[in-house]
Design a protein around this motif. Structure first.
Motif, short mmCIF file in Angstrom:
data_model
loop_
_atom_site.label_atom_id
_atom_site.label_comp_id
_atom_site.label_asym_id
_atom_site.label_seq_id
_atom_site.Cartn_x
_atom_site.Cartn_y
_atom_site.Cartn_z
N HIS A 58 0.54 -3.39 -14.82
CA HIS A 58 0.19 -2.27 -15.69
C HIS A 58 1.42 -1.40 -15.91
CE1 HIS A 58 -4.05 -3.26 -15.05
NE2 HIS A 58 -3.82 -3.27 -13.76
N PRO A 59 1.62 -0.90 -17.09
CA PRO A 59 0.81 -1.07 -18.32
C PRO A 59 1.06 -2.41 -19.02
CG PRO A 59 2.67 0.35 -18.77
CD PRO A 59 2.73 0.03 -17.30
N CYS A 81 3.64 5.28 -6.16
CA CYS A 81 3.93 4.83 -7.52
C CYS A 81 2.94 3.72 -7.90
CB CYS A 81 5.37 4.32 -7.60
SG CYS A 81 5.87 3.76 -9.24
N PRO A 82 1.78 4.09 -8.42
CA PRO A 82 0.71 3.10 -8.68
C PRO A 82 1.10 2.00 -9.66
CG PRO A 82 -0.15 5.34 -8.76
CD PRO A 82 1.34 5.46 -8.70
N ASP A 83 2.04 2.25 -10.55
CA ASP A 83 2.40 1.25 -11.55
C ASP A 83 3.71 0.53 -11.25
OD1 ASP A 83 0.14 1.72 -13.09
OD2 ASP A 83 1.10 3.33 -14.23
N CYS A 84 4.29 0.77 -10.08
CA CYS A 84 5.55 0.12 -9.74
C CYS A 84 5.33 -1.37 -9.51
CB CYS A 84 6.15 0.74 -8.48
SG CYS A 84 7.03 2.29 -8.77
N PRO A 85 6.29 -2.23 -9.94
CA PRO A 85 6.17 -3.66 -9.64
C PRO A 85 6.34 -3.90 -8.15
CG PRO A 85 8.29 -3.17 -10.66
CD PRO A 85 7.48 -1.91 -10.74
N GLU A 133 0.83 -1.21 0.00
CA GLU A 133 0.00 0.00 0.00
C GLU A 133 0.86 1.25 0.00
OE1 GLU A 133 -0.39 -2.57 1.95
OE2 GLU A 133 -2.33 -3.39 1.27
N ASP A 134 1.97 1.22 0.76
CA ASP A 134 2.86 2.38 0.80
C ASP A 134 3.47 2.66 -0.57
OD1 ASP A 134 2.32 2.68 3.47
OD2 ASP A 134 4.21 1.80 4.15
#
Length: 341
Positions: free
Chosen positions: A190-191, A143-147, A137-138
């Protein structure tokens, strides 16, 4: 008469009461002595870790010094560490190892270490650690798209490692490599759908070009040659695999501890679905904690934080002469060297 005069003069002499010596001030977490002890502790932790990655100091959380007589002290440290990109088998000095960034899904280590200092020489007596990854969550908030880290025994991870090693051995003109352990695995959705893996390897007595897999064995300790691989597999939108492996060359004295009944190069405790190698596997001595120390239990009162001890020490000894300009040590924890998880 002479005796009486002598007695009167003796009585009139000023009486000087002995002034107790000021006790040594408690160490602050950022004092040079504290940092020197922490450096020895971190070196010990890394050199005695059997799996995963090297860790570096992030913060000294607490320090307690117990005098044990002339020129001898027992030191208890509480440390926050951060995982680096260097595997424990890597010959790269810790100072040159990169700390994993927050968005690389950092892993933190919490360690208690017991040291002794004799005639100025520091040595570690016991260590107890636990390491854990930052929450997903952190990472996603920043960074919503980070692995993100996934379990080391995930089926896509195992398939990617197997395929990567086969591809590398198929193209190699050197020694045939075998898997030692999977060190890290991340997934991105994503992406694109991508799997990232890192794994430790070792050279065998076979060449990759002529390998009879069943007959290939790891080299003996006096010839061992360890290495490290990274691979990226794109699953969607179109499949692609990139593999890079590096052999370190023989390092005298460096050995790898086989994990016993392992599955696909995984330590048994990790197979259950963990995302990182836990320092607890190599460091789990309860005597490393001050509250469990026999010396502490036998001779001292219950532990206080350094900050409270510093304040209490000043209050308790406020009638004892202090050097001009005396300043109590700063409270713990100490400075953050990288970032806080």
């Amino acid at each position: 008469m002479k005796a009486l005069v002598a007695f009167i003069l003796l009585v009139q002499l000023p009486i000087h009461k002995a002034v107790p010596a000021a006790p040594p001030a408690p160490l602050g977490c950022d004092d040079p002595e504290s940092e020197a002890a922490a450096e020895v502790a971190v070196d010990y932790i890394n050199s005695h870790s059997h799996h995963g990655y090297k860790f570096t100091l992030n913060t000294i959380d607490n320090i307690r010094v117990l005098p044990q007589g002339p020129n001898k002290e027992i030191i208890f440290l509480e440390l926050d560490l951060l995982e680096t990109t260097c595997h424990i088998l890597s010959p790269t000095p810790l100072a040159n190892c990169t700390v994993r960034s927050f968005t690389d899904h950092a892993v933190e280590g919490d360690c208690d270490v017991k040291l002794q200092k004799v005639n100025g020489q520091l040595s570690v007596l016991a260590s107890k650690c636990h390491s854990h990854a930052d929450s997903s969550e952190d990472i996603l908030q920043l960074c919503p798209d980070c692995p993100l880290l996934i379990t080391l025994n995930d089926t896509e991870v195992l398939a990617t490692v197997t395929e990567s090693l086969n591809v590398y051995n198929g193209k190699s003109t050197g020694a045939y490599l075998k898997l030692l352990e999977i060190g890290r695995a991340k997934m991105q959705y994503h992406p694109a759908h991508v799997v990232f893996v890192e794994f430790a390897v070792a050279a065998t007595n076979c060449s990759a070009a002529e390998a009879n897999v069943e007959a290939c064995h790891l080299l003996p300790d006096d010839q061992s040659d360890f290495g490290f691989c990274t691979a990226t597999k794109v699953i969607r939108p179109s499949q692609d695999l990139q593999v890079n492996c590096q052999l370190y060359g023989h390092q005298p004295g460096v050995t790898y501890s086989p994990p016993g009944q392992a599955t696909s190069g995984l330590v048994p405790g990790v197979v259950q679905g963990f995302t990182n190698h836990n320092l607890r596997l190599s460091h789990n001595n309860p005597l490393a904690s001050e509250s469990f120390s026999s010396e502490f239990s036998a001779s001292m009162l219950p532990a206080k934080s350094v900050a409270r001890r510093a304040v209490a020490g000043v209050a308790q000894h406020d009638k004892v002469p202090r050097p001009v300009g005396f300043v109590p040590p700063p409270p713990c924890p100490g400075k953050i060297r990288h970032f806080k998880i």
